[in-house]
Each structure stands twice: as structure tokens, then as C-alpha cells.
Design a protein around this motif. Structure first.
Motif, PDB file in Angstrom:
ATOM      1  N   TRP A  77       0.817  -1.214   0.000  1.00 53.95           N
ATOM      2  CA  TRP A  77       0.000   0.000   0.000  1.00 53.95           C
ATOM      3  C   TRP A  77       0.848   1.260   0.000  1.00 53.95           C
ATOM      4  CZ3 TRP A  77      -4.897   0.790  -1.081  1.00 53.95           C
ATOM      5  CH2 TRP A  77      -5.784  -0.280  -1.024  1.00 53.95           C
ATOM      6  N   GLY A  78       2.009   1.196   0.676  1.00 50.97           N
ATOM      7  CA  GLY A  78       2.870   2.370   0.740  1.00 50.97           C
ATOM      8  C   GLY A  78       3.363   2.795  -0.633  1.00 50.97           C
ATOM      9  N   LYS A  79       3.898   1.833  -1.392  1.00 57.08           N
ATOM     10  CA  LYS A  79       4.377   2.141  -2.737  1.00 57.08           C
ATOM     11  C   LYS A  79       3.223   2.540  -3.653  1.00 57.08           C
ATOM     12  CE  LYS A  79       8.461  -0.849  -2.560  1.00 57.08           C
ATOM     13  NZ  LYS A  79       9.160  -2.010  -3.167  1.00 57.08           N
ATOM     14  N   PHE A  80       2.073   1.887  -3.469  1.00 63.37           N
ATOM     15  CA  PHE A  80       0.912   2.236  -4.288  1.00 63.37           C
ATOM     16  C   PHE A  80       0.515   3.686  -4.076  1.00 63.37           C
ATOM     17  CE2 PHE A  80      -3.692   2.891  -4.244  1.00 63.37           C
ATOM     18  CZ  PHE A  80      -3.989   2.639  -5.576  1.00 63.37           C
ATOM     19  N   LEU A  81       0.462   4.134  -2.812  1.00 60.14           N
ATOM     20  CA  LEU A  81       0.053   5.504  -2.514  1.00 60.14           C
ATOM     21  C   LEU A  81       1.061   6.514  -3.053  1.00 60.14           C
ATOM     22  CD1 LEU A  81      -1.325   5.114   1.140  1.00 60.14           C
ATOM     23  CD2 LEU A  81      -2.628   5.479  -0.975  1.00 60.14           C
ATOM     24  N   ILE A  82       2.367   6.209  -2.944  1.00 61.89           N
ATOM     25  CA  ILE A  82       3.395   7.129  -3.432  1.00 61.89           C
ATOM     26  C   ILE A  82       3.289   7.289  -4.943  1.00 61.89           C
ATOM     27  CG2 ILE A  82       5.873   7.454  -3.731  1.00 61.89           C
ATOM     28  CD1 ILE A  82       6.268   6.142  -0.990  1.00 61.89           C
ATOM     29  N   TRP A  83       3.203   6.154  -5.649  1.00 65.44           N
ATOM     30  CA  TRP A  83       3.114   6.207  -7.112  1.00 65.44           C
ATOM     31  C   TRP A  83       1.835   6.899  -7.559  1.00 65.44           C
ATOM     32  CZ3 TRP A  83       5.815   3.591 -11.336  1.00 65.44           C
ATOM     33  CH2 TRP A  83       7.087   3.149 -10.970  1.00 65.44           C
ATOM     34  N   ALA A  84       0.717   6.572  -6.874  1.00 71.18           N
ATOM     35  CA  ALA A  84      -0.564   7.176  -7.252  1.00 71.18           C
ATOM     36  C   ALA A  84      -0.550   8.677  -6.993  1.00 71.18           C
ATOM     37  CB  ALA A  84      -1.703   6.508  -6.485  1.00 71.18           C
ATOM     38  N   LEU A  85       0.040   9.085  -5.854  1.00 67.10           N
ATOM     39  CA  LEU A  85       0.109  10.513  -5.537  1.00 67.10           C
ATOM     40  C   LEU A  85       0.958  11.259  -6.554  1.00 67.10           C
ATOM     41  CD1 LEU A  85      -0.538  12.841  -3.613  1.00 67.10           C
ATOM     42  CD2 LEU A  85       1.475  12.190  -2.262  1.00 67.10           C
ATOM     43  N   LEU A  86       2.112  10.684  -6.933  1.00 67.14           N
ATOM     44  CA  LEU A  86       2.956  11.310  -7.949  1.00 67.14           C
ATOM     45  C   LEU A  86       2.212  11.428  -9.280  1.00 67.14           C
ATOM     46  CD1 LEU A  86       6.429   9.628  -7.288  1.00 67.14           C
ATOM     47  CD2 LEU A  86       5.796  12.007  -6.865  1.00 67.14           C
ATOM     48  N   GLY A  87       1.491  10.381  -9.642  1.00 68.95           N
ATOM     49  CA  GLY A  87       0.730  10.416 -10.883  1.00 68.95           C
ATOM     50  C   GLY A  87      -0.338  11.489 -10.877  1.00 68.95           C
ATOM     51  N   VAL A  88      -1.047  11.606  -9.759  1.00 69.26           N
ATOM     52  CA  VAL A  88      -2.090  12.633  -9.646  1.00 69.26           C
ATOM     53  C   VAL A  88      -1.478  14.027  -9.720  1.00 69.26           C
ATOM     54  CG1 VAL A  88      -3.794  13.640  -8.070  1.00 69.26           C
ATOM     55  CG2 VAL A  88      -3.701  11.165  -8.393  1.00 69.26           C
ATOM     56  N   LEU A  89      -0.325  14.212  -9.068  1.00 64.42           N
ATOM     57  CA  LEU A  89       0.346  15.515  -9.108  1.00 64.42           C
ATOM     58  C   LEU A  89       0.765  15.870 -10.530  1.00 64.42           C
ATOM     59  CD1 LEU A  89       2.560  15.392  -5.880  1.00 64.42           C
ATOM     60  CD2 LEU A  89       0.506  16.758  -6.275  1.00 64.42           C
ATOM     61  N   TYR A  90       1.279  14.896 -11.262  1.00 64.31           N
ATOM     62  CA  TYR A  90       1.653  15.133 -12.660  1.00 64.31           C
ATOM     63  C   TYR A  90       0.440  15.531 -13.494  1.00 64.31           C
ATOM     64  CZ  TYR A  90       6.573  13.712 -12.953  1.00 64.31           C
ATOM     65  OH  TYR A  90       7.944  13.673 -12.853  1.00 64.31           O
ATOM     66  N   VAL A  91      -0.651  14.807 -13.310  1.00 65.17           N
ATOM     67  CA  VAL A  91      -1.860  15.108 -14.084  1.00 65.17           C
ATOM     68  C   VAL A  91      -2.391  16.498 -13.747  1.00 65.17           C
ATOM     69  CG1 VAL A  91      -4.261  14.440 -14.464  1.00 65.17           C
ATOM     70  CG2 VAL A  91      -2.485  12.683 -14.389  1.00 65.17           C
ATOM     71  N   VAL A  92      -2.430  16.822 -12.451  1.00 63.31           N
ATOM     72  CA  VAL A  92      -2.909  18.147 -12.034  1.00 63.31           C
ATOM     73  C   VAL A  92      -2.010  19.238 -12.593  1.00 63.31           C
ATOM     74  CG1 VAL A  92      -3.263  19.644 -10.035  1.00 63.31           C
ATOM     75  CG2 VAL A  92      -4.086  17.289  -9.979  1.00 63.31           C
ATOM     76  N   ALA A  93      -0.682  19.024 -12.503  1.00 62.52           N
ATOM     77  CA  ALA A  93       0.255  20.020 -13.039  1.00 62.52           C
ATOM     78  C   ALA A  93       0.075  20.192 -14.543  1.00 62.52           C
ATOM     79  CB  ALA A  93       1.687  19.601 -12.713  1.00 62.52           C
ATOM     80  N   GLY A  94      -0.190  19.088 -15.242  1.00 66.42           N
ATOM     81  CA  GLY A  94      -0.415  19.177 -16.676  1.00 66.42           C
ATOM     82  C   GLY A  94      -1.649  19.998 -17.016  1.00 66.42           C
ATOM     83  N   PHE A  95      -2.745  19.774 -16.288  1.00 65.93           N
ATOM     84  CA  PHE A  95      -3.964  20.539 -16.547  1.00 65.93           C
ATOM     85  C   PHE A  95      -3.810  22.012 -16.139  1.00 65.93           C
ATOM     86  CE2 PHE A  95      -6.125  16.353 -16.708  1.00 65.93           C
ATOM     87  CZ  PHE A  95      -6.783  16.535 -17.922  1.00 65.93           C
ATOM     88  N   LEU A  96      -3.033  22.262 -15.068  1.00 66.99           N
ATOM     89  CA  LEU A  96      -2.757  23.652 -14.691  1.00 66.99           C
ATOM     90  C   LEU A  96      -1.928  24.354 -15.763  1.00 66.99           C
ATOM     91  CD1 LEU A  96      -1.986  23.343 -10.865  1.00 66.99           C
ATOM     92  CD2 LEU A  96      -4.021  24.319 -11.943  1.00 66.99           C
ATOM     93  N   THR A  97      -1.046  23.595 -16.418  1.00 73.46           N
ATOM     94  CA  THR A  97      -0.269  24.158 -17.523  1.00 73.46           C
ATOM     95  C   THR A  97      -1.182  24.579 -18.661  1.00 73.46           C
ATOM     96  OG1 THR A  97       1.648  22.798 -16.947  1.00 73.46           O
ATOM     97  CG2 THR A  97       1.552  23.656 -19.193  1.00 73.46           C
ATOM     98  N   PHE A  98      -2.171  23.757 -18.969  1.00 77.23           N
ATOM     99  CA  PHE A  98      -3.150  24.124 -19.997  1.00 77.23           C
ATOM    100  C   PHE A  98      -3.964  25.345 -19.573  1.00 77.23           C
ATOM    101  CE2 PHE A  98      -3.161  19.490 -21.465  1.00 77.23           C
ATOM    102  CZ  PHE A  98      -2.310  19.777 -22.512  1.00 77.23           C
ATOM    103  N   GLU A  99      -4.251  25.427 -18.271  1.00 77.45           N
ATOM    104  CA  GLU A  99      -5.091  26.512 -17.763  1.00 77.45           C
ATOM    105  C   GLU A  99      -4.378  27.854 -17.821  1.00 77.45           C
ATOM    106  OE1 GLU A  99      -8.744  27.815 -16.329  1.00 77.45           O
ATOM    107  OE2 GLU A  99      -8.172  25.762 -16.854  1.00 77.45           O
ATOM    108  N   ASN A 100      -3.074  27.857 -17.518  1.00 80.80           N
ATOM    109  CA  ASN A 100      -2.326  29.115 -17.494  1.00 80.80           C
ATOM    110  C   ASN A 100      -0.933  28.874 -18.080  1.00 80.80           C
ATOM    111  OD1 ASN A 100      -1.233  31.617 -16.988  1.00 80.80           O
ATOM    112  ND2 ASN A 100      -1.979  31.739 -14.890  1.00 80.80           N
TER     113      ASN A 100
END
Length: 207
Positions: A77-100
Motif C-alpha cells: 500500500w505504501g508504494k501504491f500511494l506514493i506512485w498514485a500521488l505522484l501520478g495525480v500531481l503530474y496530471v494536475v500540473a499538466g492541466f494547470l499548464t493548460f489553464e495558465n
């Protein structure tokens, strides 16, 4: 000793090279497209900067989705949460890049300047650590150029954020285009030489 599998690969390799020689025109055309795109980018560096940022944003989203998919392959679960959190951060950063995209350009330009500065400093340290008989002077010269480039970017930051990435994109496209055009004409010369040699050999056999 040459095996049967080795000999079977040689004709396909030769035919592939011959086919590549015959396609030299398409390679030159690709290089011309790159050159035109590079000069267009230099002519409108603000739009090229925005395009660069959008491409980076798309790559971040793809990387984030890949990270999230990879998270489900983790056993704990620890590795799953770290990888999932990094993935979500990348996706959010990508959409924020599109936004501004302009704000993203400011951050990317700062990162670019800092990276060039750090790369130049490390390369300069390595140059003076090299033996005197090595070509350390050229390494030091490239390090100084990289340092100066990083300093110039950081000195004008954030004003230069609207065109620096576009400038780098335009130069990169022009360099890539010049490389493709050079490769295409080189293949053309080899194709012409091979065709001429084959004709001479055929005429000598027929004579």
C-alpha cells in the motif's frame, strides 16, 4: 564462422539501406518542414513558447496517467500511494499548464536557467579536474558558455519568459531540420554512386 541466420539477415539489411537511399527525397522534405517550422517559431516566439508549454503539459499528463497505472502493479500500500500521488500531481500540473500556459512558461524558464547554471558549474569543475593532456580546454569553454547562457536567462527572468522557450524551440527545430536535410543529400549522393557503379558493372558484364 558465419551461421545461416547471419546470412539471412544480411540481404534484408542491405535492402533496407537501399530502400532508405531511395527515400532521400522524403528525408530532405522532412528537414525542410522542420526548417520552416523553426523559422516560424523564431518569427513568433510568444506563440512558440505557448506551444512548447502545452506540449510539456501534455507530456506531464501522459506521465501522470502512466504513473497511476503503474501504481496498481505495486505489491504494498505504501508504494501504491506514493506512485498514485505522484501520478495525480503530474496530471494536475499538466492541466494547470493548460489553464495558465504563461505562468507555466515563467516556471519552466526559471527551471531552464537554473539547470543551465548548475550544468555549467558541474562541467567547469570536471574540466579542471581532468588531466592536462585531455581536451579539458574545450570542456571548460562549453561550460563557460552554458554558465553565461544560464546567467543571461536568470538575469532577464521573468521578463524573458514569454520568448525564451520559443527561442529554444525554434533553434532546436532549425538544427534538426538542417540535420535531416544533410542526411537526405548524403543518402542521395550514396544512392547515385551506387546506381552508377551498378550500371558500370552491368555494362562490363554485357560487354
Amino acid at each position: 564462422m558465419t551461421s545461416a541466420s547471419d546470412t539471412s539477415h544480411h540481404p534484408s539489411l542491405g535492402s533496407g539501406i537501399t530502400a532508405l537511399h531511395a527515400k532521400w527525397g522524403w528525408i530532405v522534405a522532412l528537414g525542410v518542414v522542420y526548417l520552416v517550422a523553426g523559422f516560424v517559431a523564431l518569427g513568433s516566439m510568444v506563440m512558440a513558447t505557448v506551444a512548447s508549454v502545452i506540449v510539456v503539459g501534455a507530456m506531464m499528463i501522459v506521465a501522470g496517467v502512466t504513473e497511476i497505472i503503474g501504481a496498481f502493479q505495486m505489491k504494498s500500500w505504501g508504494k501504491f500511494l506514493i506512485w498514485a500521488l505522484l501520478g495525480v500531481l503530474y496530471v494536475v500540473a499538466g492541466f494547470l499548464t493548460f489553464e495558465n500556459p504563461l505562468f507555466a512558461a515563467v516556471l519552466l524558464t526559471l527551471f531552464l536557467g537554473a539547470s543551465l547554471l548548475a550544468s555549467g558549474a558541474v562541467r567547469l569543475f570536471l574540466a579542471f579536474s581532468m588531466k592536462r593532456e585531455s581536451p579539458w580546454v574545450w570542456v571548460a569553454l562549453s561550460a563557460v558558455i552554458t554558465l553565461l547562457l544560464g546567467l543571461l536567462i536568470l538575469a532577464r527572468w521573468p521578463v524573458n519568459s514569454v520568448y525564451i522557450l520559443g527561442l529554444f524551440l525554434g533553434i532546436d527545430l532549425i538544427m534538426a531540420g538542417a540535420g535531416w536535410v544533410s542526411l537526405g543529400f548524403s543518402l542521395r549522393r550514396r544512392h547515385t554512386s551506387t546506381h552508377f557503379s551498378w550500371n558500370v558493372s552491368r555494362d562490363s558484364r554485357s560487354g
